[in-house]
Design a protein around this motif. Structure first.
Motif, mmCIF file in Angstrom:
data_model
loop_
_atom_site.group_PDB
_atom_site.id
_atom_site.type_symbol
_atom_site.label_atom_id
_atom_site.label_comp_id
_atom_site.label_asym_id
_atom_site.label_seq_id
_atom_site.Cartn_x
_atom_site.Cartn_y
_atom_site.Cartn_z
ATOM 1 N N GLU A 1 34.355 45.018 47.354
ATOM 2 C CA GLU A 1 33.537 43.896 47.849
ATOM 3 C C GLU A 1 32.907 43.114 46.700
ATOM 4 O OE1 GLU A 1 30.636 45.065 50.765
ATOM 5 O OE2 GLU A 1 32.158 45.939 52.076
ATOM 6 N N ASP A 2 32.451 43.831 45.678
ATOM 7 C CA ASP A 2 31.851 43.157 44.520
ATOM 8 C C ASP A 2 32.892 42.332 43.773
ATOM 9 O OD1 ASP A 2 29.314 44.213 45.003
ATOM 10 O OD2 ASP A 2 29.703 45.998 43.787
ATOM 11 N N PHE A 3 34.107 42.876 43.658
ATOM 12 C CA PHE A 3 35.172 42.148 42.963
ATOM 13 C C PHE A 3 35.528 40.879 43.728
ATOM 14 C CE2 PHE A 3 39.296 41.286 41.072
ATOM 15 C CZ PHE A 3 39.041 41.572 39.736
ATOM 16 N N GLU A 4 35.620 40.979 45.045
ATOM 17 C CA GLU A 4 35.912 39.801 45.870
ATOM 18 C C GLU A 4 34.778 38.780 45.782
ATOM 19 O OE1 GLU A 4 36.871 41.237 49.799
ATOM 20 O OE2 GLU A 4 38.649 42.281 49.050
ATOM 21 N N ALA A 5 33.533 39.262 45.756
ATOM 22 C CA ALA A 5 32.379 38.366 45.614
ATOM 23 C C ALA A 5 32.435 37.649 44.265
ATOM 24 C CB ALA A 5 31.070 39.143 45.754
ATOM 25 N N MET A 6 32.846 38.366 43.220
ATOM 26 C CA MET A 6 32.952 37.747 41.902
ATOM 27 C C MET A 6 33.966 36.609 41.930
ATOM 28 S SD MET A 6 33.826 39.427 38.181
ATOM 29 C CE MET A 6 35.359 40.128 38.742
ATOM 30 N N GLU A 7 35.107 36.841 42.541
ATOM 31 C CA GLU A 7 36.125 35.796 42.619
ATOM 32 C C GLU A 7 35.607 34.587 43.403
ATOM 33 O OE1 GLU A 7 39.456 38.046 44.155
ATOM 34 O OE2 GLU A 7 40.195 38.415 42.124
ATOM 35 N N ALA A 8 34.914 34.837 44.504
ATOM 36 C CA ALA A 8 34.347 33.747 45.300
ATOM 37 C C ALA A 8 33.267 33.004 44.508
ATOM 38 C CB ALA A 8 33.773 34.288 46.605
ATOM 39 N N ASP A 9 32.420 33.761 43.805
ATOM 40 C CA ASP A 9 31.359 33.154 42.993
ATOM 41 C C ASP A 9 31.949 32.285 41.885
ATOM 42 O OD1 ASP A 9 29.451 34.393 44.578
ATOM 43 O OD2 ASP A 9 29.056 36.014 43.143
ATOM 44 N N LEU A 10 33.040 32.727 41.297
ATOM 45 C CA LEU A 10 33.683 31.936 40.247
ATOM 46 C C LEU A 10 34.206 30.606 40.802
ATOM 47 C CD1 LEU A 10 35.431 34.712 38.154
ATOM 48 C CD2 LEU A 10 33.776 33.044 37.307
ATOM 49 N N GLN B 1 29.034 30.890 34.986
ATOM 50 C CA GLN B 1 30.494 30.899 34.992
ATOM 51 C C GLN B 1 31.025 31.704 33.807
ATOM 52 O OE1 GLN B 1 32.505 27.177 34.087
ATOM 53 N NE2 GLN B 1 34.030 27.610 35.666
ATOM 54 N N LYS B 2 30.458 31.449 32.642
ATOM 55 C CA LYS B 2 30.863 32.162 31.433
ATOM 56 C C LYS B 2 30.650 33.672 31.590
ATOM 57 C CE LYS B 2 28.956 31.959 27.104
ATOM 58 N NZ LYS B 2 28.228 31.357 26.028
ATOM 59 N N ALA B 3 29.501 34.059 32.127
ATOM 60 C CA ALA B 3 29.175 35.480 32.298
ATOM 61 C C ALA B 3 30.127 36.156 33.285
ATOM 62 C CB ALA B 3 27.728 35.643 32.765
ATOM 63 N N LEU B 4 30.449 35.481 34.375
ATOM 64 C CA LEU B 4 31.326 36.096 35.379
ATOM 65 C C LEU B 4 32.791 36.091 34.942
ATOM 66 C CD1 LEU B 4 29.780 35.073 38.817
ATOM 67 C CD2 LEU B 4 29.377 37.113 37.430
ATOM 68 N N VAL B 5 33.203 35.085 34.179
ATOM 69 C CA VAL B 5 34.559 35.103 33.613
ATOM 70 C C VAL B 5 34.676 36.293 32.653
ATOM 71 C CG1 VAL B 5 36.111 33.912 31.994
ATOM 72 C CG2 VAL B 5 35.149 32.674 33.931
ATOM 73 N N THR B 6 33.647 36.516 31.861
ATOM 74 C CA THR B 6 33.648 37.662 30.957
ATOM 75 C C THR B 6 33.703 38.970 31.748
ATOM 76 O OG1 THR B 6 32.461 36.436 29.250
ATOM 77 C CG2 THR B 6 32.376 38.838 29.105
ATOM 78 N N CYS B 7 32.925 39.060 32.829
ATOM 79 C CA CYS B 7 32.982 40.259 33.691
ATOM 80 C C CYS B 7 34.406 40.490 34.188
ATOM 81 C CB CYS B 7 32.074 40.108 34.906
ATOM 82 S SG CYS B 7 30.336 40.345 34.587
#
Length: 183
Positions: free
Chosen positions: A53-62, A84-90
């Motif tokens: 769920e967190d991974f899917e949320a990350m993709e949606a947030d990006l 955006q930079k922080a989540l792309v790095t994640c």
């Protein structure tokens, strides 16, 4: 005047939506933690991943951040870009980390646990031992940090992961070359 008032109102509504989105991101990502599983050969070493769920949320947030960064409204652009930079790095760290852990858990019993491999490939075994120490320390430290965004955005982590992955790949290649020569 009506057109100007409409534009100002529209801009205020859009910026308020961006502000709420950024507050939601802050709230969500402060609580996103690694899912850990003990490494079966050494339970003191955690294997790390993100929950589905967190991974899917990350993709949606990006995707959301991409539209905010490319928006014509400037006020929240710098904050949106930082997110955006922080989540792309994640995302990058989690992808490399998954592959690195898979490769490490395959090679570790061969290079650390097998006296025959150490005897036949002493230099490669030494190279792997260095990578092994780094992987273990990195996994333990990230698990202690718990928060995915904080751990993944640690200075130099991405480069360190890439370096370890390259060295592991080289160890795997040398092992395969050795095994092929034995056949």
């Amino acid at each position: 005047r009506a057109v100007i008032a409409e534009e100002v109102t529209d801009k205020a509504v859009k910026e308020k939506k961006q502000e709420i989105t950024l507050a939601d991101l802050e709230k969500r990502w402060v609580s996103v933690e690694f899912v850990t599983t003990p490494y079966d050969k050494d339970p003191s070493v955690p294997l790390l991943k993100m929950g589905e769920e967190d991974f899917e949320a990350m993709e949606a947030d990006l995707l959301t951040l991409q539209s905010m960064v490319s928006s014509r409204y400037e006020f929240f652009k710098p904050t949106s870009f930082e997110w955006q930079k922080a989540l792309v790095t994640c995302s990058d760290v989690m992808m490399i980390l998954a592959e690195l852990q898979r490769m490490w858990s395959y090679l570790e019993p061969l290079f650390i646990g097998s006296d025959e491999v150490k005897k036949e490939l002493p230099d490669t075994a030494k190279d792997f031992a260095v990578a092994d120490t780094e992987v273990r320390a990195l996994l333990i430290e990230a698990a202690k940090t718990k928060n995915v965004k904080t751990a993944a955005n640690k200075d130099g982590l991405l480069k360190q992961l890439e370096s370890i992955a390259e060295r592991q790949e080289l160890c795997k290649k040398r092992l395969n070359d050795f095994l092929d020569s034995k056949r």
